[in-house]
Design a protein around this motif. Structure first.
Motif, PDB file in Angstrom:
ATOM      1  N   GLY A   1     -37.113 -18.573 -23.164  1.00 55.94           N
ATOM      2  CA  GLY A   1     -36.563 -18.732 -24.502  1.00 55.94           C
ATOM      3  C   GLY A   1     -36.916 -17.631 -25.473  1.00 55.94           C
ATOM      4  N   TYR A   2     -37.454 -16.512 -24.980  1.00 53.73           N
ATOM      5  CA  TYR A   2     -37.790 -15.375 -25.843  1.00 53.73           C
ATOM      6  C   TYR A   2     -36.702 -14.318 -25.749  1.00 53.73           C
ATOM      7  CZ  TYR A   2     -42.606 -17.146 -26.206  1.00 53.73           C
ATOM      8  OH  TYR A   2     -43.717 -17.915 -26.449  1.00 53.73           O
ATOM      9  N   VAL A   3     -36.581 -13.541 -26.804  1.00 48.50           N
ATOM     10  CA  VAL A   3     -35.719 -12.359 -26.815  1.00 48.50           C
ATOM     11  C   VAL A   3     -36.634 -11.148 -26.950  1.00 48.50           C
ATOM     12  CG1 VAL A   3     -33.924 -11.099 -28.066  1.00 48.50           C
ATOM     13  CG2 VAL A   3     -33.784 -13.589 -27.841  1.00 48.50           C
ATOM     14  N   VAL A   4     -36.432 -10.149 -26.092  1.00 47.66           N
ATOM     15  CA  VAL A   4     -37.273  -8.951 -26.117  1.00 47.66           C
ATOM     16  C   VAL A   4     -36.389  -7.731 -26.372  1.00 47.66           C
ATOM     17  CG1 VAL A   4     -39.015  -7.598 -24.906  1.00 47.66           C
ATOM     18  CG2 VAL A   4     -38.788 -10.049 -24.413  1.00 47.66           C
ATOM     19  N   LEU A   5     -36.657  -7.047 -27.476  1.00 44.86           N
ATOM     20  CA  LEU A   5     -35.938  -5.826 -27.836  1.00 44.86           C
ATOM     21  C   LEU A   5     -36.860  -4.638 -27.603  1.00 44.86           C
ATOM     22  CD1 LEU A   5     -34.476  -7.050 -31.248  1.00 44.86           C
ATOM     23  CD2 LEU A   5     -33.352  -7.113 -29.007  1.00 44.86           C
ATOM     24  N   HIS A   6     -36.316  -3.547 -27.090  1.00 44.57           N
ATOM     25  CA  HIS A   6     -37.127  -2.375 -26.768  1.00 44.57           C
ATOM     26  C   HIS A   6     -36.686  -1.159 -27.571  1.00 44.57           C
ATOM     27  CE1 HIS A   6     -38.752  -4.568 -23.326  1.00 44.57           C
ATOM     28  NE2 HIS A   6     -37.523  -4.848 -22.952  1.00 44.57           N
ATOM     29  N   ASP A   7     -37.665  -0.332 -27.954  1.00 45.03           N
ATOM     30  CA  ASP A   7     -37.424   0.975 -28.562  1.00 45.03           C
ATOM     31  C   ASP A   7     -36.492   0.854 -29.770  1.00 45.03           C
ATOM     32  OD1 ASP A   7     -37.724   3.662 -28.869  1.00 45.03           O
ATOM     33  OD2 ASP A   7     -36.305   4.235 -27.313  1.00 45.03           O
ATOM     34  N   ARG A   8     -36.976   0.172 -30.782  1.00 45.98           N
ATOM     35  CA  ARG A   8     -36.162  -0.089 -31.976  1.00 45.98           C
ATOM     36  C   ARG A   8     -36.651   0.724 -33.171  1.00 45.98           C
ATOM     37  NH1 ARG A   8     -32.136  -2.909 -29.489  1.00 45.98           N
ATOM     38  NH2 ARG A   8     -31.414  -3.599 -31.543  1.00 45.98           N
ATOM     39  N   GLY A   9     -35.718   1.151 -34.001  1.00 46.55           N
ATOM     40  CA  GLY A   9     -36.063   1.844 -35.233  1.00 46.55           C
ATOM     41  C   GLY A   9     -36.467   0.850 -36.301  1.00 46.55           C
TER      42      GLY A   9
ATOM     43  N   ILE B   1     -40.524   0.978 -32.945  1.00 45.63           N
ATOM     44  CA  ILE B   1     -41.181  -0.211 -32.408  1.00 45.63           C
ATOM     45  C   ILE B   1     -40.976  -0.183 -30.896  1.00 45.63           C
ATOM     46  CG2 ILE B   1     -41.267  -2.727 -32.458  1.00 45.63           C
ATOM     47  CD1 ILE B   1     -39.860  -2.582 -35.205  1.00 45.63           C
ATOM     48  N   ASP B   2     -42.047  -0.098 -30.148  1.00 49.42           N
ATOM     49  CA  ASP B   2     -41.906  -0.031 -28.688  1.00 49.42           C
ATOM     50  C   ASP B   2     -41.205  -1.275 -28.149  1.00 49.42           C
ATOM     51  OD1 ASP B   2     -43.179   2.386 -28.758  1.00 49.42           O
ATOM     52  OD2 ASP B   2     -45.112   1.636 -28.045  1.00 49.42           O
ATOM     53  N   HIS B   3     -41.716  -2.449 -28.536  1.00 49.82           N
ATOM     54  CA  HIS B   3     -41.147  -3.717 -28.059  1.00 49.82           C
ATOM     55  C   HIS B   3     -41.263  -4.747 -29.181  1.00 49.82           C
ATOM     56  CE1 HIS B   3     -41.994  -1.776 -24.165  1.00 49.82           C
ATOM     57  NE2 HIS B   3     -43.206  -1.584 -24.658  1.00 49.82           N
ATOM     58  N   LEU B   4     -40.212  -5.506 -29.390  1.00 50.01           N
ATOM     59  CA  LEU B   4     -40.217  -6.563 -30.395  1.00 50.01           C
ATOM     60  C   LEU B   4     -39.851  -7.868 -29.692  1.00 50.01           C
ATOM     61  CD1 LEU B   4     -40.567  -7.276 -33.370  1.00 50.01           C
ATOM     62  CD2 LEU B   4     -38.148  -6.755 -33.724  1.00 50.01           C
ATOM     63  N   VAL B   5     -40.799  -8.792 -29.684  1.00 47.94           N
ATOM     64  CA  VAL B   5     -40.636 -10.064 -28.980  1.00 47.94           C
ATOM     65  C   VAL B   5     -40.407 -11.170 -30.002  1.00 47.94           C
ATOM     66  CG1 VAL B   5     -41.713 -11.718 -27.407  1.00 47.94           C
ATOM     67  CG2 VAL B   5     -42.128  -9.270 -27.107  1.00 47.94           C
ATOM     68  N   ILE B   6     -39.365 -11.959 -29.805  1.00 54.06           N
ATOM     69  CA  ILE B   6     -39.040 -13.059 -30.714  1.00 54.06           C
ATOM     70  C   ILE B   6     -38.869 -14.317 -29.879  1.00 54.06           C
ATOM     71  CG2 ILE B   6     -37.395 -13.911 -32.423  1.00 54.06           C
ATOM     72  CD1 ILE B   6     -36.662 -10.606 -32.261  1.00 54.06           C
ATOM     73  N   GLY B   7     -39.632 -15.359 -30.202  1.00 52.30           N
ATOM     74  CA  GLY B   7     -39.545 -16.570 -29.403  1.00 52.30           C
ATOM     75  C   GLY B   7     -40.162 -17.766 -30.093  1.00 52.30           C
ATOM     76  N   PRO B   8     -40.379 -18.843 -29.352  1.00 52.27           N
ATOM     77  CA  PRO B   8     -40.934 -20.070 -29.936  1.00 52.27           C
ATOM     78  C   PRO B   8     -42.276 -19.862 -30.637  1.00 52.27           C
ATOM     79  CG  PRO B   8     -40.101 -20.468 -27.732  1.00 52.27           C
ATOM     80  CD  PRO B   8     -40.063 -18.992 -27.937  1.00 52.27           C
ATOM     81  N   THR B   9     -43.074 -18.903 -30.164  1.00 51.80           N
ATOM     82  CA  THR B   9     -44.391 -18.667 -30.769  1.00 51.80           C
ATOM     83  C   THR B   9     -44.347 -17.607 -31.868  1.00 51.80           C
ATOM     84  OG1 THR B   9     -44.941 -17.100 -28.998  1.00 51.80           O
ATOM     85  CG2 THR B   9     -45.633 -19.402 -28.708  1.00 51.80           C
ATOM     86  N   GLY B  10     -43.151 -17.235 -32.296  1.00 54.65           N
ATOM     87  CA  GLY B  10     -43.038 -16.315 -33.422  1.00 54.65           C
ATOM     88  C   GLY B  10     -42.536 -14.937 -33.041  1.00 54.65           C
TER      89      GLY B  10
END
Length: 265
Positions: free
Chosen positions: A104-112, A122-131
């Motif tokens: 249930g997490y979304v992981v975005l990589h290499d973001r401005g 941002i190397d990795h941005l993780v968004i999920g149930p734990t924030g």
């Protein structure tokens, strides 16, 4: 998310670092060719003048060619290698984080960071149930010492505060943007966490290093740390946060000119 979107998202990991490595490598090759050509021409002319023999001059010039080829590249090559190593670390961290997407997490990589003037990503941005979690990959040499001295954490000879400065900035920026966009809908500020996913260096076993609330973890332990945080969002909120994050923090485009020596990777 379909399979094509999944591949595209994960292929972003380490992309800007790899681009920077290629750019610096190209600069280095041009520089070496220019310097090498100048040295060879100078040696040829000097040898010709001193020996009064064209054949001797050509022979000495050929020796100079061999020396130029064999001499180790200078600082620019080292910079390129540093960025290549950073890209490898980011791709390794992406593999560690990938299983989160099945939970249930979304992981975005290499973001401005969403501003044209920014030279950080941002190397990795993780968004999920734990924030929301900013994950910063660090691919350090295996002999890098991480230790406490006089109440301060040092990474090699670098102060811990300097090591996490960029990560802390990214954490603040993510929290600010998501709170502005969704704070009212979600019932309060969006708190972003941050963690350093460390490759290579040996971290202390007896005490988890932490700087300004940002833990330094072996990369393989980052996933477990993220899922151990308290659950704060349901699936609908995660979807909202991920959509806004993908829009406000687009894929990173590095500056056109090489960054100064020593800029973090």
């Amino acid at each position: 998310m379909n399979a094509e979107e999944h591949r595209a998202r994960n292929s972003r990991a380490g992309a800007s670092a790899a681009d920077m490595a290629r750019s610096l490598g190209a600069v280095d090759r041009r520089r070496r060719l220019a310097i090498g050509g100048g040295i060879i021409a100078a040696v040829l002319v000097l040898a010709w003048v001193l020996s009064e023999s064209l054949q001797a001059g050509i022979g000495i010039a050929l020796v100079a060619v061999a020396v130029v080829i064999l001499v180790r590249p200078g600082g620019r090559r080292s910079d390129a290698a540093k960025w290549r190593k950073g890209a490898v670390g980011e791709r390794s961290t992406a593999r560690v984080l990938r299983p989160l997407e099945r939970r249930g997490y979304v992981v975005l990589h290499d973001r401005g960071l969403g501003r044209e003037t920014d030279v950080a990503n941002i190397d990795h941005l993780v968004i999920g149930p734990t924030g929301v979690v900013v994950v910063d990959s660090k691919n350090w040499h295996r002999n890098t010492m991480i230790r406490h001295r006089r109440g301060e954490l040092l990474v090699g000879r670098t102060r811990g505060a300097k090591v996490v400065a960029g990560t802390a900035l990214e954490r603040r920026r993510v929290s600010t943007v998501l709170t502005m966009e969704l704070g009212e809908q979600l019932g309060g500020p969006v708190q972003a966490h941050a963690v350093l996913a460390v490759h290579g260096a040996r971290l202390p076993y007896w005490r988890r290093p932490e700087i300004e609330g940002i833990p330094l973890l072996r990369a393989r332990g980052a996933r477990r740390w993220i899922t151990s945080l308290p659950t704060v969002y349901d699936a609908a909120a995660v979807e909202q946060l991920a959509a806004v994050a993908a829009r406000r923090f687009p894929p990173y485009a590095p500056p056109e000119r090489p960054l100064p020596d020593g800029f973090r990777a």
